[in-house]
Design a protein around this motif. Structure first.
Motif, PDB file in Angstrom:
ATOM      1  N   LEU A   1       0.812  -1.215   0.000  1.00  0.00           N
ATOM      2  CA  LEU A   1       0.000   0.000   0.000  1.00  0.00           C
ATOM      3  C   LEU A   1       0.849   1.271   0.000  1.00  0.00           C
ATOM      4  O   LEU A   1       0.373   2.340  -0.351  1.00  0.00           O
ATOM      5  CB  LEU A   1      -0.912   0.008   1.233  1.00  0.00           C
ATOM      6  CG  LEU A   1      -2.119  -0.923   1.151  1.00  0.00           C
ATOM      7  CD1 LEU A   1      -2.783  -1.037   2.517  1.00  0.00           C
ATOM      8  CD2 LEU A   1      -3.114  -0.438   0.123  1.00  0.00           C
ATOM      9  N   MET A   2       2.082   1.133   0.377  1.00  0.00           N
ATOM     10  CA  MET A   2       2.935   2.325   0.419  1.00  0.00           C
ATOM     11  C   MET A   2       3.447   2.628  -0.986  1.00  0.00           C
ATOM     12  O   MET A   2       4.617   2.482  -1.325  1.00  0.00           O
ATOM     13  CB  MET A   2       4.093   2.109   1.385  1.00  0.00           C
ATOM     14  CG  MET A   2       3.622   2.000   2.820  1.00  0.00           C
ATOM     15  SD  MET A   2       4.936   1.539   3.907  1.00  0.00           S
ATOM     16  CE  MET A   2       5.929   3.003   3.856  1.00  0.00           C
ATOM     17  N   THR A   3       2.530   3.074  -1.815  1.00  0.00           N
ATOM     18  CA  THR A   3       2.849   3.204  -3.241  1.00  0.00           C
ATOM     19  C   THR A   3       3.831   4.323  -3.524  1.00  0.00           C
ATOM     20  O   THR A   3       4.377   4.402  -4.619  1.00  0.00           O
ATOM     21  CB  THR A   3       1.569   3.476  -4.045  1.00  0.00           C
ATOM     22  OG1 THR A   3       0.892   4.567  -3.427  1.00  0.00           O
ATOM     23  CG2 THR A   3       0.677   2.259  -4.065  1.00  0.00           C
ATOM     24  N   ASN A   4       4.053   5.178  -2.568  1.00  0.00           N
ATOM     25  CA  ASN A   4       5.006   6.256  -2.815  1.00  0.00           C
ATOM     26  C   ASN A   4       6.450   5.795  -2.588  1.00  0.00           C
ATOM     27  O   ASN A   4       7.378   6.567  -2.707  1.00  0.00           O
ATOM     28  CB  ASN A   4       4.708   7.467  -1.935  1.00  0.00           C
ATOM     29  CG  ASN A   4       4.730   7.118  -0.472  1.00  0.00           C
ATOM     30  OD1 ASN A   4       4.540   5.959  -0.124  1.00  0.00           O
ATOM     31  ND2 ASN A   4       4.949   8.102   0.371  1.00  0.00           N
ATOM     32  N   ARG A   5       6.616   4.506  -2.248  1.00  0.00           N
ATOM     33  CA  ARG A   5       7.958   3.965  -2.068  1.00  0.00           C
ATOM     34  C   ARG A   5       8.276   2.990  -3.192  1.00  0.00           C
ATOM     35  O   ARG A   5       7.389   2.282  -3.662  1.00  0.00           O
ATOM     36  CB  ARG A   5       8.033   3.205  -0.728  1.00  0.00           C
ATOM     37  CG  ARG A   5       7.873   4.097   0.452  1.00  0.00           C
ATOM     38  CD  ARG A   5       9.143   4.838   0.698  1.00  0.00           C
ATOM     39  NE  ARG A   5       8.955   5.854   1.708  1.00  0.00           N
ATOM     40  CZ  ARG A   5       9.845   6.769   2.012  1.00  0.00           C
ATOM     41  NH1 ARG A   5      10.988   6.797   1.377  1.00  0.00           N
ATOM     42  NH2 ARG A   5       9.599   7.653   2.936  1.00  0.00           N
ATOM     43  N   PRO A   6       9.515   2.919  -3.635  1.00  0.00           N
ATOM     44  CA  PRO A   6       9.836   1.942  -4.676  1.00  0.00           C
ATOM     45  C   PRO A   6       9.778   0.520  -4.123  1.00  0.00           C
ATOM     46  O   PRO A   6      10.120   0.280  -2.969  1.00  0.00           O
ATOM     47  CB  PRO A   6      11.263   2.314  -5.080  1.00  0.00           C
ATOM     48  CG  PRO A   6      11.822   3.018  -3.895  1.00  0.00           C
ATOM     49  CD  PRO A   6      10.676   3.728  -3.244  1.00  0.00           C
ATOM     50  N   HIS A   7       9.314  -0.390  -4.959  1.00  0.00           N
ATOM     51  CA  HIS A   7       9.313  -1.807  -4.611  1.00  0.00           C
ATOM     52  C   HIS A   7      10.404  -2.471  -5.440  1.00  0.00           C
ATOM     53  O   HIS A   7      10.513  -2.204  -6.632  1.00  0.00           O
ATOM     54  CB  HIS A   7       7.960  -2.442  -4.935  1.00  0.00           C
ATOM     55  CG  HIS A   7       6.843  -1.875  -4.131  1.00  0.00           C
ATOM     56  ND1 HIS A   7       6.225  -2.564  -3.114  1.00  0.00           N
ATOM     57  CD2 HIS A   7       6.239  -0.671  -4.191  1.00  0.00           C
ATOM     58  CE1 HIS A   7       5.291  -1.811  -2.594  1.00  0.00           C
ATOM     59  NE2 HIS A   7       5.277  -0.649  -3.234  1.00  0.00           N
ATOM     60  N   VAL A   8      11.161  -3.300  -4.815  1.00  0.00           N
ATOM     61  CA  VAL A   8      12.295  -3.896  -5.512  1.00  0.00           C
ATOM     62  C   VAL A   8      12.018  -5.375  -5.759  1.00  0.00           C
ATOM     63  O   VAL A   8      11.599  -6.089  -4.835  1.00  0.00           O
ATOM     64  CB  VAL A   8      13.597  -3.723  -4.684  1.00  0.00           C
ATOM     65  CG1 VAL A   8      14.778  -4.331  -5.436  1.00  0.00           C
ATOM     66  CG2 VAL A   8      13.839  -2.252  -4.394  1.00  0.00           C
ATOM     67  N   PHE A   9      12.233  -5.812  -6.978  1.00  0.00           N
ATOM     68  CA  PHE A   9      12.026  -7.210  -7.352  1.00  0.00           C
ATOM     69  C   PHE A   9      13.310  -7.760  -7.956  1.00  0.00           C
ATOM     70  O   PHE A   9      14.039  -7.048  -8.659  1.00  0.00           O
ATOM     71  CB  PHE A   9      10.908  -7.341  -8.400  1.00  0.00           C
ATOM     72  CG  PHE A   9       9.559  -6.934  -7.890  1.00  0.00           C
ATOM     73  CD1 PHE A   9       8.693  -7.883  -7.362  1.00  0.00           C
ATOM     74  CD2 PHE A   9       9.157  -5.612  -7.936  1.00  0.00           C
ATOM     75  CE1 PHE A   9       7.449  -7.508  -6.900  1.00  0.00           C
ATOM     76  CE2 PHE A   9       7.916  -5.234  -7.465  1.00  0.00           C
ATOM     77  CZ  PHE A   9       7.055  -6.180  -6.946  1.00  0.00           C
ATOM     78  N   THR A  10      13.561  -9.012  -7.684  1.00  0.00           N
ATOM     79  CA  THR A  10      14.643  -9.709  -8.362  1.00  0.00           C
ATOM     80  C   THR A  10      13.995 -10.587  -9.430  1.00  0.00           C
ATOM     81  O   THR A  10      13.120 -11.406  -9.117  1.00  0.00           O
ATOM     82  CB  THR A  10      15.429 -10.583  -7.367  1.00  0.00           C
ATOM     83  OG1 THR A  10      15.857  -9.752  -6.297  1.00  0.00           O
ATOM     84  CG2 THR A  10      16.645 -11.202  -8.018  1.00  0.00           C
ATOM     85  N   VAL A  11      14.412 -10.378 -10.677  1.00  0.00           N
ATOM     86  CA  VAL A  11      13.780 -11.101 -11.789  1.00  0.00           C
ATOM     87  C   VAL A  11      14.855 -11.870 -12.553  1.00  0.00           C
ATOM     88  O   VAL A  11      15.936 -11.349 -12.835  1.00  0.00           O
ATOM     89  CB  VAL A  11      13.066 -10.120 -12.747  1.00  0.00           C
ATOM     90  CG1 VAL A  11      12.414 -10.880 -13.902  1.00  0.00           C
ATOM     91  CG2 VAL A  11      12.028  -9.297 -11.983  1.00  0.00           C
TER      92      VAL A  11
ATOM     93  N   ARG B   1      12.061 -16.542 -12.593  1.00  0.00           N
ATOM     94  CA  ARG B   1      11.908 -16.252 -11.160  1.00  0.00           C
ATOM     95  C   ARG B   1      11.547 -14.778 -10.971  1.00  0.00           C
ATOM     96  O   ARG B   1      12.166 -13.896 -11.592  1.00  0.00           O
ATOM     97  CB  ARG B   1      13.227 -16.552 -10.435  1.00  0.00           C
ATOM     98  CG  ARG B   1      13.142 -16.510  -8.936  1.00  0.00           C
ATOM     99  CD  ARG B   1      14.483 -16.789  -8.313  1.00  0.00           C
ATOM    100  NE  ARG B   1      15.484 -15.824  -8.751  1.00  0.00           N
ATOM    101  CZ  ARG B   1      16.670 -15.644  -8.171  1.00  0.00           C
ATOM    102  NH1 ARG B   1      17.016 -16.400  -7.146  1.00  0.00           N
ATOM    103  NH2 ARG B   1      17.518 -14.745  -8.611  1.00  0.00           N
ATOM    104  N   VAL B   2      10.559 -14.523 -10.139  1.00  0.00           N
ATOM    105  CA  VAL B   2      10.215 -13.137  -9.762  1.00  0.00           C
ATOM    106  C   VAL B   2      10.054 -13.113  -8.241  1.00  0.00           C
ATOM    107  O   VAL B   2       9.174 -13.771  -7.688  1.00  0.00           O
ATOM    108  CB  VAL B   2       8.899 -12.668 -10.427  1.00  0.00           C
ATOM    109  CG1 VAL B   2       8.594 -11.231 -10.009  1.00  0.00           C
ATOM    110  CG2 VAL B   2       8.971 -12.779 -11.938  1.00  0.00           C
ATOM    111  N   LEU B   3      10.953 -12.371  -7.589  1.00  0.00           N
ATOM    112  CA  LEU B   3      10.903 -12.324  -6.120  1.00  0.00           C
ATOM    113  C   LEU B   3      10.852 -10.881  -5.639  1.00  0.00           C
ATOM    114  O   LEU B   3      11.646 -10.052  -6.090  1.00  0.00           O
ATOM    115  CB  LEU B   3      12.163 -12.973  -5.523  1.00  0.00           C
ATOM    116  CG  LEU B   3      12.256 -14.491  -5.533  1.00  0.00           C
ATOM    117  CD1 LEU B   3      13.605 -14.908  -4.979  1.00  0.00           C
ATOM    118  CD2 LEU B   3      11.145 -15.091  -4.685  1.00  0.00           C
ATOM    119  N   PRO B   4       9.932 -10.574  -4.764  1.00  0.00           N
ATOM    120  CA  PRO B   4      10.008  -9.249  -4.138  1.00  0.00           C
ATOM    121  C   PRO B   4      11.239  -9.222  -3.229  1.00  0.00           C
ATOM    122  O   PRO B   4      11.368 -10.066  -2.326  1.00  0.00           O
ATOM    123  CB  PRO B   4       8.710  -9.142  -3.341  1.00  0.00           C
ATOM    124  CG  PRO B   4       8.194 -10.521  -3.215  1.00  0.00           C
ATOM    125  CD  PRO B   4       8.827 -11.378  -4.257  1.00  0.00           C
ATOM    126  N   ALA B   5      12.158  -8.309  -3.480  1.00  0.00           N
ATOM    127  CA  ALA B   5      13.442  -8.333  -2.766  1.00  0.00           C
ATOM    128  C   ALA B   5      13.389  -7.648  -1.416  1.00  0.00           C
ATOM    129  O   ALA B   5      14.269  -7.806  -0.603  1.00  0.00           O
ATOM    130  CB  ALA B   5      14.512  -7.673  -3.633  1.00  0.00           C
TER     131      ALA B   5
END
Lengths: 315, 238
Positions: A232-242, A297-301
């Motif tokens: 929900l904290m959309t104003n923060r970047p989300h990091v994924f390892t792909v 692979r897709v992982l939220p880092a």
């Protein structure tokens, strides 16, 4: 700082209800306008040192008057109302126990002070719950820190309370005892009890409870499932390892997407920064399919509680 | 009204602490001095004045009341164990009255018995009974006061000592008006009346002594109950 919430709507009356609660000492505001409703299950109370967690717990436990607002347990105010302890158990952070009593005497005394109809049976059950039967006849002054902690938990559980508040309950416990305590709290939550515990060790909160109340500088910064809060904290970047069949081509394709704010390519695959969790996770499979790339692979880092907490403290 | 579990834990805590050992030398000193003085031929009036009043009522009774009265509650507040008792669905008056009962019994026995012996040595059994009654009354009044002080201040022992040494000891000798608020004076007056002796006398009337001893006991107890209802655990620990 705004409060992030991720609670599902529920009609169940909260076991613990805080309404606009503030507490100040002179000019220092320890807790600032906190509204919180806790229902059955295990909730972690998280925050940096001095954030106001213990002040909040003390108010919930009836050991501190709110300067403003209401603190209710089972619908009744906790301040100057000893009857709330019929449904409330407290394990405070301070370790003090009557060292001249044995573990059995201490827990039995708690059962008697609660005026339970069968205090011996209740004490036996509580001591068995915390696995202290072998040492119950020794004086508490001879106990280790972890054993004292378990004794205090047994005393707090002896009347099978509807609400259990614990301030840093895992302090001094070895890994096995810690695991056992986590199972105990889980079990209580699943049995319909409301359990709130504070901890400064984030992994503990993560392991015991998916639900957190995050206190930062006396304010409730976040409330709900910590993974949902993160999203929900959309104003923060989300990091994924792909990782994919062609990382370089995927990187090029992703850079054209508005929801992607950055892509790094290294030997292990891609590290993708997304500005919007939902949009990115919906778009990624389509982008990959369109470019003829197979996703491996897709992982939220950064889904750990540590990262959620860091974001909240920084904001 | 008295909770047996609280009373038992309080008593074990009180007698188990090292500072309770401080209680023993003073009563022994009292009896020893009375016996020695009489053996050396001191007249009963001198024994009554110097041993019973000046040592017994002015020092032994208030000091032991202070140690016991602050020990039954103040120690549990200091070390945090009081929270275990407070986190129970008990009326606060039950907690205070139980602790008061332990304090009164411990003080009355510890001081009343040696004072009774001192009275026997100095004069008669009647005098001994008078002194013991005075000690019981004093145990009630001092315990009520020191129990309330335990909840009113973080330094009950210091304030208690100031009351005993400055108010009762110094001002009581210099300013007559202060004696109306001196437990020592009530105890002395009542002991003299019950003991039917003119070896010593209180500076306030018996009726005032009775009324004021009740005021100290009941007032201190009610104040302690009210303060305990609002007992706060201070400090942010994490």
């Amino acid at each position: 700082m705004s409060t992030v919430t991720a609670d599902s709507a529920t009609a169940v009356a909260p076991a613990v209800d805080l309404r606009g609660v503030s507490r100040w000492y002179g000019n220092v505001v320890a807790v600032n306008d906190v509204t919180m409703a806790l229902t059955a299950g295990v909730t972690g109370l998280l925050g940096p040192n001095g954030a106001g967690k213990t002040t909040l717990l003390h108010m919930m436990a009836g050991f501190l008057a709110p300067s403003r607002g209401e603190v209710l347990v089972g619908g009744a105010p906790t301040w100057r109302n000893p009857s709330v302890y019929r449904q409330l158990g407290l394990v405070s952070e301070r370790e003090a126990v009557h060292g001249f009593l044995t573990g059995w005497e201490f827990v039995l005394a708690s059962a008697k002070l609660h005026r339970l109809p069968q205090p011996e049976a209740a004490a036996r059950r509580a001591i068995d719950l915390v696995e202290l039967a072998d040492a119950q006849d020794r004086r508490i002054s001879t106990y280790s820190k972890g054993m004292r902690q378990r004794t205090r938990v047994a005393a707090a559980l002896v009347h099978d309370p509807q609400v259990l508040l614990l301030d840093e309950p895992f302090n001094g416990m070895d890994p096995r005892q810690r695991m056992h305590m986590m199972e105990l709290l889980h079990g209580m939550g699943e049995a319909g009890r409301t359990v709130l515990f504070s901890s400064h060790i984030l992994e503990e909160v993560e392991q015991v409870s998916g639900t957190v109340q995050v206190i930062v500088a006396g304010r409730l910064a976040a409330s709900g499932d910590y993974r949902h809060i993160r999203r929900l904290m959309t104003n923060r970047p989300h990091v994924f390892t792909v990782s994919s069949s062609d990382d370089r081509a995927l990187a090029v394709a992703l850079m054209g997407q508005p929801s992607v704010t950055g892509v790094e390519l290294d030997a292990g695959g891609l590290t993708v920064r997304a500005g919007d969790y939902g949009t990115f996770t919906r778009a990624l499979p389509k982008i990959a399919r369109g470019a003829g790339i197979r996703l491996r692979r897709v992982l939220p880092a950064d889904e750990s509680l540590e990262s959620v907490f860091s974001y909240l403290v920084e904001s | 009204m008295i909770n047996a579990t609280i009373a038992r834990i309080t008593a074990r805590g009180l007698f188990g602490r090292r500072r309770f050992l401080l209680l023993l030398p003073l009563p022994l000193l009292l009896v020893g001095l009375a016996v020695l003085a009489r053996a050396l031929g001191a007249p009963p009036a001198a024994v009554a004045k110097f041993v019973i009043v000046n040592l017994g009522f002015a020092a032994v009774l208030p000091v032991i009341s202070l140690i016991v009265g602050t020990g039954v509650l103040g120690s549990e507040i200091d070390d945090g164990t009081l929270v275990h008792v407070l986190a129970k669905p008990l009326p606060r008056r039950e907690i205070i009255v139980s602790k008061l009962a332990v304090a009164v019994v411990a003080t009355a026995v510890t001081v009343g018995v040696p004072m009774f012996v001192g009275g026997l040595v100095a004069g008669s059994a009647r005098l001994g009974i008078g002194l013991a009654v005075g000690c019981v009354v004093g145990a009630f009044a001092y315990s009520g006061l020191f129990l309330a002080l335990s909840l009113l201040t973080r330094r009950p022992v210091l304030l208690g000592l100031l009351y005993v040494l400055l108010w009762e000891g110094l001002l009581g000798k210099l300013l007559g008006g202060t004696r109306v608020l001196s437990i020592q004076q009530y105890v002395t007056a009542l002991a003299a009346r019950v003991g039917d002796t003119d070896l010593f006398a209180g500076q306030v009337s018996v009726s005032v002594s009775v009324v004021m001893a009740i005021v100290f006991t009941v007032g201190g107890t009610l104040l302690a109950i009210d303060r305990l209802r609002s007992f706060s655990v201070a400090g942010e620990t994490s």
